[in-house]
Scaffold this active site. Structure first.
Site, PDB file in Angstrom:
ATOM      1  CG  HIS A 298      -2.769   2.928   5.604  1.00 29.66           C
ATOM      2  ND1 HIS A 298      -4.054   2.983   5.807  1.00 29.66           N
ATOM      3  CD2 HIS A 298      -2.618   1.602   5.710  1.00 29.66           C
ATOM      4  CE1 HIS A 298      -4.809   1.986   5.625  1.00 29.66           C
ATOM      5  NE2 HIS A 298      -3.581   0.908   5.515  1.00 29.66           N
TER       6      HIS A 298
ATOM      7  CD  GLU B 254      -3.249  -0.684   2.140  1.00 32.04           C
ATOM      8  OE1 GLU B 254      -4.300  -0.661   1.561  1.00 32.04           O
ATOM      9  OE2 GLU B 254      -2.806  -1.051   3.265  1.00 32.04           O
TER      10      GLU B 254
ATOM     11  CG  HIS C 117      -5.661  -1.555   9.137  1.00 33.43           C
ATOM     12  ND1 HIS C 117      -4.715  -2.638   8.816  1.00 33.43           N
ATOM     13  CD2 HIS C 117      -5.299  -0.772   7.953  1.00 33.43           C
ATOM     14  CE1 HIS C 117      -4.175  -2.564   7.798  1.00 33.43           C
ATOM     15  NE2 HIS C 117      -4.580  -1.535   7.119  1.00 33.43           N
TER      16      HIS C 117
END
Ligand code: MN
Length: 265
Positions: free
Chosen positions: A123, A104, A125
């Protein structure tokens, strides 16, 4: 050694010295400071549970603003300075040397392209954030530490442009779509996946990643209490955000103490 051979040897030696002097150092002090922040930020966010085995922190390369620095494919809690790699503007490793890279990385490459003001990208989660990526309740600032959310936290849905996928930002085109959804904001939520926070420095992007998750958890609790939730007004959010940025070093210095120093390599 003949006189001629000696002369050639001396010229080669001198040119070698000249090259050594002219070549830029492998890691300028500025690069070293940014790499140190990347290592600390990765470990801080892992300690806080914002990052787990997945997720990544990157920074624009100080010596080449078209490039960015990010760890090789590795759990953030394990990142050391030796794991940081340089990537070009399209997300290609400059000198991979066989190291695995994050699928990613296009999240980072395309946001740096689209947002010249952005110097660092996280980034994550974050578990607290996921409900806001799949519900209609917008993520909004419930307290001053998350005032940056007052500008908005759009939700990006990969399915809108790309149909059925494995949900990952695994191409430049998907990264561009995400960067468009981010727009001029500090946070973009990713439906059924996570979020991205950006900032003018690693510590600001890390601060926003952490407080995006904390605010999401608090907002979920406030909403679960029932009744109307009172959020910061846009003016309150703007004022509080300016204050937060002014006092950020206090919390950053504390957080740095909480993570183990990176092992010397
Ligand atoms: Mn992801």
């Amino acid at each position: 050694m003949s006189v001629g051979a000696g002369l050639v040897f001396a010229v080669l030696l001198l040119s070698g010295v000249a090259q050594a002097q002219a070549a830029p150092p492998a890691s300028t002090p500025t690069d070293a400071a940014v790499i140190d922040d990347l290592v600390a930020g990765s470990r801080i966010l892992a300690d806080f549970g914002v990052l787990d085995g997945f997720g990544h922190v990157s920074a624009r390369a100080p010596g080449n603003p078209d490039h960015f620095l990010m760890s090789r494919s590795l759990a953030p809690a394990l990142v050391t300075a030796a794991d940081i790699m340089e990537f070009d503007r399209d997300g290609n490793a400059v000198d991979a040397r066989g190291r695995a890279v994050f699928l990613e990385r296009f999240i980072h490459a395309e946001i740096y392209k689209a947002r010249p003001d952005v110097t660092a990208v996280v980034h994550a989660h974050s578990p607290g954030v996921i409900p806001f990526t799949v519900s209609r309740l917008p993520l909004r600032p419930v307290y001053h530490n998350a005032a940056f959310l007052g500008a908005g936290a759009p939700v990006w849905d990969i399915r809108k442009d790309f149909g059925e996928t494995d949900m990952l930002v695994r191409s430049p085109a998907i990264g561009q779509s995400l960067a468009r959804a981010l727009g001029d904001k500090s946070v973009v939520l990713m439906r059924g996946h996570g979020d991205v926070t950006v900032g003018p420095s690693v510590k600001v992007a890390v601060f926003r990643a952490y407080y995006t998750d904390v605010n999401a958890r608090l907002q979920s609790q406030a909403a679960a209490l029932g009744g109307e939730v009172t959020y910061l007004t846009p003016d309150e959010a703007a004022r509080a955000d300016a204050t937060n940025l002014a006092v950020l070093d206090r919390v950053w210095s504390l957080w740095r103490l909480c993570v183990a120093p990176s092992p010397a390599k």
